[in-house]
Scaffold this motif. Structure first.
Motif, PDB file in Angstrom:
ATOM      1  N   UNK A 110       0.787  -1.222   0.000  1.00 63.45           N
ATOM      2  CA  UNK A 110       0.000   0.000   0.000  1.00 63.45           C
ATOM      3  C   UNK A 110       0.825   1.280   0.000  1.00 63.45           C
ATOM      4  N   UNK A 111       2.133   1.172  -0.153  1.00 61.82           N
ATOM      5  CA  UNK A 111       2.994   2.343  -0.088  1.00 61.82           C
ATOM      6  C   UNK A 111       2.823   3.229  -1.328  1.00 61.82           C
ATOM      7  N   UNK A 112       2.703   4.523  -1.120  1.00 60.22           N
ATOM      8  CA  UNK A 112       2.710   5.497  -2.214  1.00 60.22           C
ATOM      9  C   UNK A 112       1.384   5.750  -2.883  1.00 60.22           C
ATOM     10  N   UNK A 113       0.412   4.866  -2.698  1.00 61.87           N
ATOM     11  CA  UNK A 113      -0.853   5.007  -3.418  1.00 61.87           C
ATOM     12  C   UNK A 113      -1.618   6.250  -2.984  1.00 61.87           C
ATOM     13  N   UNK A 114      -1.464   6.645  -1.722  1.00 65.80           N
ATOM     14  CA  UNK A 114      -2.174   7.824  -1.242  1.00 65.80           C
ATOM     15  C   UNK A 114      -1.413   9.117  -1.523  1.00 65.80           C
ATOM     16  N   UNK A 115      -0.181   9.010  -2.020  1.00 66.65           N
ATOM     17  CA  UNK A 115       0.655  10.183  -2.288  1.00 66.65           C
ATOM     18  C   UNK A 115       0.752  10.512  -3.771  1.00 66.65           C
ATOM     19  N   UNK A 116       0.764   9.468  -4.593  1.00 63.45           N
ATOM     20  CA  UNK A 116       0.964   9.664  -6.025  1.00 63.45           C
ATOM     21  C   UNK A 116      -0.141   8.958  -6.815  1.00 63.45           C
ATOM     22  N   UNK A 117      -0.921   9.704  -7.606  1.00 64.94           N
ATOM     23  CA  UNK A 117      -1.976   9.081  -8.418  1.00 64.94           C
ATOM     24  C   UNK A 117      -1.446   7.991  -9.334  1.00 64.94           C
ATOM     25  N   UNK A 118      -0.241   8.170  -9.875  1.00 66.35           N
ATOM     26  CA  UNK A 118       0.331   7.148 -10.753  1.00 66.35           C
ATOM     27  C   UNK A 118       0.462   5.821 -10.024  1.00 66.35           C
ATOM     28  N   UNK A 119       0.973   5.859  -8.810  1.00 67.65           N
ATOM     29  CA  UNK A 119       1.185   4.613  -8.077  1.00 67.65           C
ATOM     30  C   UNK A 119      -0.137   3.964  -7.699  1.00 67.65           C
ATOM     31  N   UNK A 120      -1.138   4.765  -7.389  1.00 71.47           N
ATOM     32  CA  UNK A 120      -2.463   4.210  -7.117  1.00 71.47           C
ATOM     33  C   UNK A 120      -2.997   3.502  -8.357  1.00 71.47           C
ATOM     34  N   UNK A 121      -2.778   4.105  -9.521  1.00 69.87           N
ATOM     35  CA  UNK A 121      -3.238   3.513 -10.774  1.00 69.87           C
ATOM     36  C   UNK A 121      -2.474   2.229 -11.084  1.00 69.87           C
ATOM     37  N   UNK A 122      -1.161   2.227 -10.881  1.00 72.81           N
ATOM     38  CA  UNK A 122      -0.362   1.017 -11.123  1.00 72.81           C
ATOM     39  C   UNK A 122      -0.783  -0.108 -10.177  1.00 72.81           C
ATOM     40  N   UNK A 123      -1.027   0.241  -8.913  1.00 77.62           N
ATOM     41  CA  UNK A 123      -1.469  -0.779  -7.954  1.00 77.62           C
ATOM     42  C   UNK A 123      -2.819  -1.359  -8.368  1.00 77.62           C
ATOM     43  N   UNK A 124      -3.711  -0.509  -8.864  1.00 79.06           N
ATOM     44  CA  UNK A 124      -5.030  -0.981  -9.294  1.00 79.06           C
ATOM     45  C   UNK A 124      -4.921  -1.926 -10.488  1.00 79.06           C
ATOM     46  N   UNK A 125      -3.843  -1.799 -11.269  1.00 77.85           N
ATOM     47  CA  UNK A 125      -3.639  -2.667 -12.435  1.00 77.85           C
ATOM     48  C   UNK A 125      -2.803  -3.907 -12.098  1.00 77.85           C
ATOM     49  N   UNK A 126      -2.520  -4.093 -10.835  1.00 74.92           N
ATOM     50  CA  UNK A 126      -1.791  -5.292 -10.435  1.00 74.92           C
ATOM     51  C   UNK A 126      -0.324  -5.072 -10.136  1.00 74.92           C
ATOM     52  N   UNK A 127       0.136  -3.819 -10.202  1.00 75.24           N
ATOM     53  CA  UNK A 127       1.526  -3.537  -9.872  1.00 75.24           C
ATOM     54  C   UNK A 127       1.793  -3.782  -8.400  1.00 75.24           C
ATOM     55  N   UNK A 128       2.962  -4.370  -8.093  1.00 77.77           N
ATOM     56  CA  UNK A 128       3.278  -4.711  -6.699  1.00 77.77           C
ATOM     57  C   UNK A 128       4.493  -3.963  -6.157  1.00 77.77           C
ATOM     58  N   UNK A 129       5.343  -3.468  -7.053  1.00 74.47           N
ATOM     59  CA  UNK A 129       6.572  -2.802  -6.608  1.00 74.47           C
ATOM     60  C   UNK A 129       6.972  -1.756  -7.647  1.00 74.47           C
ATOM     61  N   UNK A 130       7.344  -0.566  -7.156  1.00 74.59           N
ATOM     62  CA  UNK A 130       7.745   0.540  -8.039  1.00 74.59           C
ATOM     63  C   UNK A 130       9.086   1.054  -7.578  1.00 74.59           C
ATOM     64  N   UNK A 131      10.018   1.209  -8.529  1.00 70.08           N
ATOM     65  CA  UNK A 131      11.367   1.659  -8.201  1.00 70.08           C
ATOM     66  C   UNK A 131      11.811   2.654  -9.261  1.00 70.08           C
ATOM     67  N   UNK A 132      12.325   3.794  -8.841  1.00 70.92           N
ATOM     68  CA  UNK A 132      12.719   4.826  -9.786  1.00 70.92           C
ATOM     69  C   UNK A 132      14.076   5.402  -9.428  1.00 70.92           C
ATOM     70  N   UNK A 133      14.864   5.733 -10.442  1.00 69.54           N
ATOM     71  CA  UNK A 133      16.182   6.333 -10.258  1.00 69.54           C
ATOM     72  C   UNK A 133      16.338   7.478 -11.253  1.00 69.54           C
ATOM     73  N   UNK A 134      16.941   8.580 -10.807  1.00 72.14           N
ATOM     74  CA  UNK A 134      17.302   9.690 -11.691  1.00 72.14           C
ATOM     75  C   UNK A 134      18.817   9.734 -11.785  1.00 72.14           C
ATOM     76  N   UNK A 135      19.332   9.665 -12.997  1.00 73.16           N
ATOM     77  CA  UNK A 135      20.775   9.731 -13.240  1.00 73.16           C
ATOM     78  C   UNK A 135      21.113  11.124 -13.750  1.00 73.16           C
ATOM     79  N   UNK A 136      21.909  11.848 -13.015  1.00 77.80           N
ATOM     80  CA  UNK A 136      22.286  13.202 -13.407  1.00 77.80           C
ATOM     81  C   UNK A 136      23.455  13.176 -14.385  1.00 77.80           C
TER      82      UNK A 136
END
Length: 408
Positions: A110-136
């Motif tokens: 349930x992490x992130x779903x209440x903070x980011x609409x994207x993560x709520x949408x991914x969770x609703x589609x069956x997503x279980x884990x989200x990981x992001x990195x920014x390379x400068x």
């Protein structure tokens, strides 16, 4: 561990080979994701995005789904409110604003779903884990607003990403980011060159046609246009209104030139120097069609601007046909790929006659003679002395009666 290293070396080798071969960003994303999946990383969705250097586009992105493929996205500067809100509520913006180069949210907890609409949408589609990195990118490697590349990975695996899979991504990601940046840089160079030089000139320059003094003598139809009363407008309009007017009429006239196979070589203040075709009857016909279309387009633009309470103007135009020297001219370290020669000077002199003759469109005798059967579309307005031209020249304008007969 050995299997992971073998996979890492194979993936990096493919990325390097693809980057050197000039593979595009979409194919790079697809190949990279497919090879990670083949190595056992359970990626369902991947997203790659970066700012870009483009007059109309702020950023570009590629979104890949397992079993579906890659989708390219462009985020325009004049974006809809919905797209702006999407960015304001995005994970990448949060990471940038909070100076967090990495984020992970276990969606199955349930992490992130209440903070980011994207993560709520991914969770609703069956997503279980989200990981992001920014390379400068380093300061010396940045191009315009492209300061780095953002990547995100989502899985549907019930227990999320395992450490071995994340290590494989982390090991190969810098090589991918470098190849992605290289592909973006090539596209940015093409876009910038075409934006500032026009498509034909940009293609010539990017193919290596950059030697000073290397010119070709060719026949061209010349288009030399100017806005009417611009000095008065520049003196009286506020800056923003003046720039809006310039851009609106440039959009209008350049669109017409490009729509008829022409190439804008340069803006001269409020003026436009363009070429259409390689001379001869066919090019003259297109130029006459463009002149008629420009007149109609400016009239429509003026009607729309008047209705909106915005300032309006008109344009004057000279059409000429003749030999020009086309190529690289300038100093050792500052070149211009343009046209020069007596024909260019004559086109400028003809355009300058428009006000005194009260004829917004003037056409040279040389152009009229090259028209062939299209000669019926122009009518003489008399012979006139042109500044810097030895003999008086007969000038022509569009014959509105002939145009109406042709249309009926």
């Amino acid at each position: 561990m050995g299997r992971l290293m073998d996979a890492s070396e194979g993936i990096k080798a493919w990325i390097i080979k693809a980057g050197l071969a000039g593979v595009g960003e979409g194919e790079l994303v697809t190949g990279y994701c497919e090879r990670l999946v083949q190595a056992g990383v359970p990626i369902w969705r991947a997203s790659v995005g970066a700012d870009t250097l483009h007059p109309l586009i702020d950023a570009q992105g590629h979104r890949w789904f397992a079993g579906i493929g890659v989708h390219e996205e462009h985020f325009h500067r004049e974006e809809s409110r919905e797209r702006r809100d999407s960015w304001l509520n995005s994970t990448w913006r949060w990471m940038i604003e909070n100076e967090q180069p990495e984020m992970r949210r276990k969606l199955y907890l349930g992490e992130g779903a209440d903070q980011f609409p994207l993560l709520a949408d991914l969770a609703a589609q069956g997503g279980t884990d989200y990981w992001s990195i920014i390379i400068d990118y380093g300061a010396g490697a940045a191009l315009g607003e492209t300061q780095g590349v953002a990547l995100s990975w989502t899985t549907r695996d019930p227990v999320g990403f395992q450490q071995a899979g994340m290590d494989l991504i982390r090991e190969t990601m810098p090589v991918f980011a470098l190849a992605y940046k290289a592909a973006m840089t090539v596209n940015v160079a093409r876009v910038v060159a075409r934006t500032y030089m026009g498509e034909d000139v940009a293609n010539r320059v990017l193919r290596g046609d950059i030697e000073r003094g290397k010119v070709k003598t060719v026949r061209k139809v010349l288009w030399f246009s100017d806005l009417t009363g611009f000095t008065r407008l520049a003196d009286t309009l506020p800056r923003d209104q003046l720039l809006d007017l310039l851009n609106a009429y440039a959009d209008c006239l350049v669109g017409v030139v490009h729509g008829h196979g022409g190439e804008v070589l340069k803006f001269l203040g409020d003026g436009i120097l363009a070429v259409i075709g390689k001379g001869g009857c066919e090019a003259c016909q297109r130029a006459l069609d463009a002149a008629s279309a420009a007149r109609a387009a400016v009239a429509a633009l003026n009607e729309a601007r008047s209705a909106a309470g915005l300032p309006t103007t008109g344009f004057t135009l000279a059409l000429h046909e003749g030999e020009v020297h086309y190529g690289n001219i300038g100093s050792r370290d500052r070149l211009d790929f343009t046209v020069v020669g007596p024909a260019v000077n004559e086109a400028s002199r003809i355009q300058a006659m428009s006000r005194s003759l009260d004829q917004p469109i003037l056409i040279s005798a040389t152009f009229a003679a090259a028209c062939g059967p299209e000669r019926r579309r122009v009518v003489s307005v008399g012979r006139y002395a042109l500044r810097g031209v030895e003999r008086p020249q007969e000038l022509f304008t569009l014959d509105d009666g002939a145009v109406q007969d042709a249309a009926s």
